[in-house]
Design an enzyme around this catalytic site. Sequence first.
Site, PDB file in Angstrom:
ATOM      1  N   CYS A  29      -5.908  -9.812  27.094  1.00  0.00           N
ATOM      2  CA  CYS A  29      -7.032 -10.101  27.967  1.00  0.00           C
ATOM      3  C   CYS A  29      -6.524 -10.962  29.288  1.00  0.00           C
ATOM      4  O   CYS A  29      -5.322 -10.944  29.465  1.00  0.00           O
ATOM      5  CB  CYS A  29      -8.324 -10.804  27.171  1.00  0.00           C
ATOM      6  SG  CYS A  29      -7.859 -12.631  26.719  1.00  0.00           S
ATOM      7  N   ASP A  58     -16.140  -9.968  28.747  1.00  0.00           N
ATOM      8  CA  ASP A  58     -15.267 -11.550  28.856  1.00  0.00           C
ATOM      9  C   ASP A  58     -16.574 -12.395  28.697  1.00  0.00           C
ATOM     10  O   ASP A  58     -17.737 -12.410  29.510  1.00  0.00           O
ATOM     11  CB  ASP A  58     -14.792 -11.441  30.141  1.00  0.00           C
ATOM     12  CG  ASP A  58     -14.007 -13.074  30.067  1.00  0.00           C
ATOM     13  OD1 ASP A  58     -14.046 -13.775  29.268  1.00  0.00           O
ATOM     14  OD2 ASP A  58     -13.285 -13.147  31.061  1.00  0.00           O
TER      15      ASP A  58
END
Length: 164
Positions: free
Chosen positions: A10, A126
């Site tokens: 990520c 996110d």
Amino acid sequence: MSKVKVLFVCLGNICRSPLAEGIFRQRVIEQGLSDHFDMDSCGTAAYHIGKGPDTRSMANAEKNGVIYDHSARQFDVQDFYDFDIILPMDDSNFEDVISLRPPDAKAKVMKMRHFDPVDRESDVPDPYYGGEKGFQEVFEILDRSIDGLLEELIINNVTFLSAM
């Protein structure tokens, strides 16, 4: 058979990718497959190197029965040689990873939600700037995506890695 090495990616390596690693690790242990898989996570940015996971992400994971520990690190070109499959959480991280890919890279790169039976095209959002609801949504997405990933790895005897 050598271990299949899976890397979750990520942006900062404090929310989504360490959670994915934690869920995957738990599933592997629960299914008695620890001898067959290695896993890690990292971020494409250097914001949080050496820091632990976001406390909100860890609290949400614990609420859902997953306990994990991790120290953030940044993605490195060497990861293409050290891992078999690299799973970025979103389009931006996917593009960042692909942009670094050397011509002789070993690892296959696929978005995490490729394994999501509900939605194979979207990103794992996110949750960093959101509240508990966002963290729970991410947990649910990763939970079912990890199940899909592990199922595919087991059903296909990991042969899909060499076919891609």
